[in-house]
Design an enzyme around this catalytic site. Structure first.
Site, PDB file in Angstrom:
ATOM      1  N   GLY B  10       7.781 -23.992  -6.147  1.00  0.00           N
ATOM      2  CA  GLY B  10       8.013 -22.274  -6.772  1.00  0.00           C
ATOM      3  C   GLY B  10       8.746 -22.475  -5.648  1.00  0.00           C
ATOM      4  N   GLY B  15       8.056 -20.384  -0.031  1.00  0.00           N
ATOM      5  CA  GLY B  15       8.576 -21.850  -1.103  1.00  0.00           C
ATOM      6  C   GLY B  15       9.993 -21.996  -0.238  1.00  0.00           C
ATOM      7  CG  HIS B 236      -0.277   0.245  -5.274  1.00  0.00           C
ATOM      8  ND1 HIS B 236       0.698   1.553  -5.902  1.00  0.00           N
ATOM      9  CD2 HIS B 236       1.165  -0.616  -4.670  1.00  0.00           C
ATOM     10  CE1 HIS B 236       1.299   1.955  -4.795  1.00  0.00           C
ATOM     11  NE2 HIS B 236       0.917   0.485  -3.848  1.00  0.00           N
ATOM     12  NE  ARG B 273      -1.515  -0.291  -1.227  1.00  0.00           N
ATOM     13  CZ  ARG B 273      -0.739  -1.065  -1.088  1.00  0.00           C
ATOM     14  NH1 ARG B 273      -0.886  -2.776  -1.404  1.00  0.00           N
ATOM     15  NH2 ARG B 273       0.751  -1.440  -0.860  1.00  0.00           N
ATOM     16  CG  HIS B 333      -0.233  -4.651  -5.903  1.00  0.00           C
ATOM     17  ND1 HIS B 333       1.410  -4.333  -6.533  1.00  0.00           N
ATOM     18  CD2 HIS B 333       0.558  -4.324  -4.823  1.00  0.00           C
ATOM     19  CE1 HIS B 333       1.997  -4.405  -5.306  1.00  0.00           C
ATOM     20  NE2 HIS B 333       1.388  -3.891  -5.009  1.00  0.00           N
ATOM     21  CD  GLU B 358       0.160 -12.424  -4.780  1.00  0.00           C
ATOM     22  OE1 GLU B 358       0.927 -12.313  -4.246  1.00  0.00           O
ATOM     23  OE2 GLU B 358      -0.576 -11.805  -5.247  1.00  0.00           O
ATOM     24  CB  SER B 374       1.285 -10.192   0.831  1.00  0.00           C
ATOM     25  OG  SER B 374       1.726  -9.301   0.330  1.00  0.00           O
ATOM     26  CG  LEU B 375       7.329  -8.935   1.464  1.00  0.00           C
ATOM     27  CD1 LEU B 375       8.527  -7.870   1.771  1.00  0.00           C
ATOM     28  CD2 LEU B 375       7.089 -10.122   1.107  1.00  0.00           C
TER      29      LEU B 375
HETATM   30  C1  FAD Z   1       5.820  -5.067  -7.305  1.00  0.00           C
HETATM   31  C2  FAD Z   1       5.849  -5.225  -6.222  1.00  0.00           C
HETATM   32  C3  FAD Z   1       5.883  -4.560  -4.552  1.00  0.00           C
HETATM   33  C4  FAD Z   1       5.051  -5.297  -3.702  1.00  0.00           C
HETATM   34  N1  FAD Z   1       5.835  -4.936  -2.482  1.00  0.00           N
HETATM   35  C5  FAD Z   1       5.274  -5.739  -1.058  1.00  0.00           C
HETATM   36  C6  FAD Z   1       5.694  -5.123  -0.286  1.00  0.00           C
HETATM   37  O1  FAD Z   1       6.683  -4.404   0.110  1.00  0.00           O
HETATM   38  N2  FAD Z   1       5.543  -5.846   1.088  1.00  0.00           N
HETATM   39  C7  FAD Z   1       4.790  -6.702   1.337  1.00  0.00           C
HETATM   40  O2  FAD Z   1       3.781  -7.603   1.977  1.00  0.00           O
HETATM   41  N3  FAD Z   1       4.476  -7.451   0.123  1.00  0.00           N
HETATM   42  C8  FAD Z   1       4.552  -6.993  -0.912  1.00  0.00           C
HETATM   43  N4  FAD Z   1       4.179  -7.452  -2.357  1.00  0.00           N
HETATM   44  C9  FAD Z   1       3.450  -8.575  -2.652  1.00  0.00           C
HETATM   45  C10 FAD Z   1       4.559  -9.277  -1.789  1.00  0.00           C
HETATM   46  O3  FAD Z   1       4.977  -9.399  -3.201  1.00  0.00           O
HETATM   47  C11 FAD Z   1       3.808 -10.746  -2.702  1.00  0.00           C
HETATM   48  O4  FAD Z   1       2.497 -11.407  -2.500  1.00  0.00           O
HETATM   49  C12 FAD Z   1       4.345 -11.860  -2.787  1.00  0.00           C
HETATM   50  O5  FAD Z   1       6.140 -12.567  -2.711  1.00  0.00           O
HETATM   51  C13 FAD Z   1       4.138 -13.803  -2.121  1.00  0.00           C
HETATM   52  O6  FAD Z   1       5.503 -15.201  -2.085  1.00  0.00           O
HETATM   53  P1  FAD Z   1       4.825 -16.114  -2.654  1.00  0.00           P
HETATM   54  O7  FAD Z   1       6.469 -17.142  -2.347  1.00  0.00           O
HETATM   55  O8  FAD Z   1       3.870 -15.882  -2.291  1.00  0.00           O
HETATM   56  O9  FAD Z   1       4.900 -15.885  -5.090  1.00  0.00           O
HETATM   57  P2  FAD Z   1       6.023 -15.959  -5.503  1.00  0.00           P
HETATM   58  O10 FAD Z   1       6.983 -14.605  -5.228  1.00  0.00           O
HETATM   59  O11 FAD Z   1       5.013 -14.676  -6.701  1.00  0.00           O
HETATM   60  O12 FAD Z   1       7.151 -16.955  -5.733  1.00  0.00           O
HETATM   61  C14 FAD Z   1       6.042 -17.974  -6.690  1.00  0.00           C
HETATM   62  C15 FAD Z   1       6.948 -19.044  -7.630  1.00  0.00           C
HETATM   63  O13 FAD Z   1       6.153 -20.265  -7.936  1.00  0.00           O
HETATM   64  C16 FAD Z   1       6.748 -20.248  -9.682  1.00  0.00           C
HETATM   65  N5  FAD Z   1       5.776 -20.654 -10.149  1.00  0.00           N
HETATM   66  C17 FAD Z   1       4.395 -20.392 -10.675  1.00  0.00           C
HETATM   67  N6  FAD Z   1       4.185 -21.029 -11.350  1.00  0.00           N
HETATM   68  C18 FAD Z   1       4.383 -22.271 -11.662  1.00  0.00           C
HETATM   69  C19 FAD Z   1       4.546 -23.457 -12.289  1.00  0.00           C
HETATM   70  N7  FAD Z   1       3.410 -23.593 -12.928  1.00  0.00           N
HETATM   71  N8  FAD Z   1       5.799 -24.570 -11.528  1.00  0.00           N
HETATM   72  C20 FAD Z   1       6.377 -23.984 -11.249  1.00  0.00           C
HETATM   73  N9  FAD Z   1       7.006 -23.449 -10.911  1.00  0.00           N
HETATM   74  C21 FAD Z   1       5.800 -21.704 -10.535  1.00  0.00           C
HETATM   75  C22 FAD Z   1       7.241 -18.673  -9.821  1.00  0.00           C
HETATM   76  O14 FAD Z   1       8.237 -18.634 -10.932  1.00  0.00           O
HETATM   77  C23 FAD Z   1       8.140 -18.465  -8.562  1.00  0.00           C
HETATM   78  O15 FAD Z   1       9.644 -18.470  -8.322  1.00  0.00           O
HETATM   79  C24 FAD Z   1       4.830  -6.686  -3.573  1.00  0.00           C
HETATM   80  C25 FAD Z   1       3.835  -6.982  -5.270  1.00  0.00           C
HETATM   81  C26 FAD Z   1       4.537  -6.898  -5.876  1.00  0.00           C
HETATM   82  C27 FAD Z   1       4.449  -6.793  -7.506  1.00  0.00           C
END
Ligand code: FAD
Ligand code: SF4
Ligand code: SF4
Lengths: 231, 518
Positions: B10, B15, B236, B273, B333, B358, B374-375
């Protein structure tokens, strides 16, 4: 509405707001194996860039019209249908060494934020790269988005070694650009790589670099890029 | 066989921050991701990232911890929340040093003091650090630039199929589908860090990236890892009707009203929310439409406060928010639950596998996540996860015998997949949605079983097949949907985002995590 994807016609029998919806419609109802990429559906992940009637667009924000012709973006290996290999972005970013090289502790303010606010809106969609005429004749040209990134890091006060960036973009970089403005017109994020390149040229001059085309003028007979200049 | 110290799956903020941290500590790291490097939920985050810097109001890490615990409805673990909140300071220092272009305030005394902050719901202080309304985008791309320049191999187009285990049952690699070749490919490492994101995209109406189908969660589950709290799915309240593009909380923060078809306001717009989403849901089942009304705020103020949002509203809802009502609806959301991890972020039930962002349930959000946390989790635990994974990493992975068959069969009905996917996602939204009960949940489970997604196949050349990806994602969605429904059936109470009409109150008996094992 009829649209053409890689010169094959499809009838979209549903009201759609975006081209992405039209592609999804084709996939779900006509040709399930149609290959294309997308992610966020809101114009911020850069995955769905394509060309419509010869112009770069994001499928998720473009509203399609009857007769539109859709093809993959250019200068990225076509893998299948609209799916392309965009991994060149990584090598361009590596070649331009776009990152802070030596962090210098600086207290930034609003003016500093504004200086690179637009440049840092880049979603890495490659639209500018696909639109750039230089890439066609000179495939190792560093291209617009990588140079915009360079500019952003160069002017960042936190960068203690701005010259590292300037050094990295001399060869196959800023001097190969024709300032044609196609990149700026193609960018969905309102970024202006052309101006960033002009600014980088000015900065380069202050580091003692010269436009190589000037010194070669006797041979190539002109400024900047010359399509007949034999790259 | 190539040996890595750490395999990160990821390329979101979780990641990449783990990969960069591990690489800076000298580890041999490889990142594999199914999409292009920038795709995922991370780039979509607009609002901000909570760190108690106290730049715009007085604040402290203690207060941040308190707010987070309160919002979790007694389900978060105070120790983990403290780790996350304290880690935020180190994380933001790191971001400042790699050049994240945060929004700023003038006249600060130190770099961190110059970062602008805004207030998000549920916070008792002005705490969210932001970069205009592109916070996630700018953090992710700065991390990406750094990862590339550290020479970390970023392998795009590798879809995680299964976690590979050694004879002792420990994780030692990942089996991937190489999307381009259509063949399977194994990567081995001493430690695996899974950061594949949440599963919000399996719902019919969601704000998430297409990639958020919970693949990593499902793979860990199949490998024996424990999942928990899947029933806590955050809706949301303000997404554009139809496209489900997120209109962030700032719209209500700026004084926006929520009104129904009669033009009546039906809820306090500034409450949490879950409560607003429920109120909207009740309006909608009574046949009302729900609108966001920004007209009274005035064009000038709107244009300075939320230019990006106005653009999105114009583009996707085709209305001028300064003059017209915006039709909205609640949508999925964020998924609070996920893979259970211990306090070192190692997966419960699967040694040598770590889980961050996440994907995990690290017990920091409980029944309701705070905006901006979450960020923070992705970064703070991204950094911590890498450090933990590097400890006593004397594992010696060996190549393993692997049998994997892709679900491809000549003569399959290729349209079936889309019909089934639509059914599953709608089923979840309607019966496992904002408000659930025993009956709706049981019906959903029954219908899901009947869909028989396990045996679904397609007929396509596996090379560069987006159809194949759709099917693999649907199979993971199926696993998660069932686990989610079972968890929701088990939790006979209402708590935070989990609202059961047949058990409307919180119950002491359920003040614990739901757990699911294979
Ligand atoms: C519209 C929106 C607005 C948001 N606003 C906020 C905010 O203002 N503040 C806040 O704190 N949070 C916010 N969030 C939540 C936050 O963005 C996410 O929870 C956080 O970015 C998750 O990060 P992550 O690295 O865990 O996952 P992600 O950023 O989703 O990354 C997951 C990665 O894994 C890869 N992947 C998935 N499945 C596989 C697989 N089978 N094999 C290989 N790779 C795979 C994907 O391609 C991606 O690269 C928001 C979310 C959304 C959708
Ligand atoms: S202005 Fe320069 S970089 Fe931009 S498209 Fe033209 S030649 Fe390419
Ligand atoms: S500069 Fe603009 S067109 Fe080029 S990659 Fe970035 S966002 Fe896309």
């Amino acid at each position: 509405m009829d649209i053409k994807v890689n010169s094959k016609s499809y009838k979209i029998k549903k009201a759609v707001t975006t081209l992405l919806e039209a592609l999804t419609y084709i996939q779900e109802n006509i040709e399930p194996t149609l290959a294309f990429d997308y992610g966020c559906k809101s114009g911020v992940c850069g995955a769905c860039s394509i060309r419509v009637n010869g112009k770069e667009q994001l499928a998720c924000s473009y509203t399609p019209a009857d007769g539109d012709t859709i093809e993959p973006i250019r200068y990225a290996k076509q893998r299948r249908d609209l799916l392309v290999d965009k991994s060149i972005a990584k090598s361009l970013i590596a070649k331009t060494k776009a990152t802070i090289h030596s962090y210098k502790e600086e207290v930034l303010g609003v003016a500093d934020e504004k200086k690179s606010e637009v440049q840092s809106n880049c979603i890495l969609c490659s639209s500018c790269y696909s639109a750039c005429p230089v890439v066609e004749v000179k495939p190792n040209f560093l291209g617009p988005y990588a140079l915009t990134k360079t500019y952003k890091y160069t002017i960042d006060k936190r960068e203690g070694e701005p010259k590292e960036h300037i050094d990295a973009i001399q060869s196959s970089g800023i001097w190969d650009c024709t300032l044609c403005n196609e990149c700026t017109l193609a960018c969905p994020q309102g970024i202006d790589p052309k101006s960033d390149i002009v600014n980088l040229r000015n900065l380069s001059a202050s580091y003692g670099y010269m436009d190589p085309n000037f010194s070669n003028m006797g041979f190539s007979g002109g400024f900047g890029f010359d399509p007949n200049g034999g790259f | 066989m190539q040996m890595h110290d750490i395999l990160v799956v990821g390329s979101g903020i979780a990641g990449l921050s783990a990969a960069v941290t591990a690489k800076q500590k000298g580890a041999r790291v490889v990142v594999a991701t199914k999409s292009s490097v920038s795709v995922g939920n991370s780039v979509m985050a607009q609002g901000g990232m909570n760190v108690a810097l106290g730049n715009a109001s007085s604040d402290s890490v203690e207060l941040h911890i308190e707010d987070t615990l309160k919002s979790s409805h007694n389900l978060a673990d105070p120790k983990m929340v403290a780790k996350m909140c304290q880690g935020g300071i180190e994380a933001i220092e790191f971001l400042e040093q790699i050049g994240v272009p945060f929004s700023r305030i003038n006249g600060a005394r130190s770099p961190l003091k110059s970062i602008a902050q805004r207030k998000l719901g549920g916070a008792s202080a002005i705490r969210a650090c932001y970069a205009q309304d592109y916070t996630g985008l700018k953090i992710l791309h700065t991390l990406l630039d750094r990862a590339i320049n550290l020479d970390i191999p970023l392998l795009e187009g590798l879809f995680l199929l299964e976690i590979i285990k050694n004879s002792k049952g420990q994780a030692c690699g990942g089996l991937f589908l190489n999307i381009e070749s259509g063949e399977t490919q194994a990567l081995y490492a001493k430690k695996i860090i899974v950061a594949t994101g949440g599963f919000g995209a399996i719902y019919a109406k969601n704000t998430n990236s297409k990639t958020s189908t919970g693949d990593g969660i499902a793979a860990i589950f199949r490998a024996g890892g424990e999942l928990s709290n899947l029933e806590f799915v955050q809706f949301h309240p303000t997404t554009l009707k139809g496209s489900n593009i997120l209109i962030s909380e700032s719209a209500r923060g700026a004084g926006g009203y929520l009104v129904n078809s009669k033009g009546e306001r039906f809820i306090d717009e500034l409450t949490t929310r879950d409560i607003i989403a429920k109120a909207e849901f009740e309006q909608i089942i009574q046949g009302e439409k729900v609108y966001l009304d920004l007209r009274h705020i005035g064009k000038e103020k709107l244009e300075t406060l939320m230019p990006q949002e106005l653009k999105l509203i114009k583009q996707y809802a085709k209305v001028d928010a300064t003059k017209e009502l915006i039709e909205i609806e609640p949508a999925v959301h964020y998924t609070m639950g996920g893979v259970s991890v211990n306090e070192n972020l190692e997966v419960v039930g699967l040694e040598n596998c770590y889980c961050i962002g996440e994907t995990s349930n690290a017990n920091v959000h409980g029944a309701n996540r705070l905006g901006g946390n979450s960020l923070l989790e992705a970064l703070s635990f991204g950094v911590l996860g890498a450090k933990e994974a590097l400890k006593n990493s004397d594992a010696k992975p060996m190549e393993q015998e692997i049998n994997y068959r892709l679900p491809i069969k000549k003569g399959s009905d290729n349209f079936a997949l889309f019909r089934v996917k639509k059914r599953l996602s709608t089923l979840l939204f309607e019966k496992v949605g904002i408000v659930r009960d025993e009956k709706s949940l049981s019906e959903a489970l029954q219908e899901l079983e009947a869909l028989n997604i396990e045996s679904l196949t397609i007929d396509d050349n596996p090379s560069n097949s987006t159809l194949l990806l759709e099917l693999l994602e649907l199979k993971n969605a199926n696993i998660l949907a069932k686990a989610l429904i079972k968890s929701a059936l088990w939790r006979k109470e209402s708590r935070g985002s989990h609202i059961r009409s047949d058990y409307p109150n919180e119950s002491k008996e359920f003040e614990c995590n739901s757990k699911i094992n294979i």
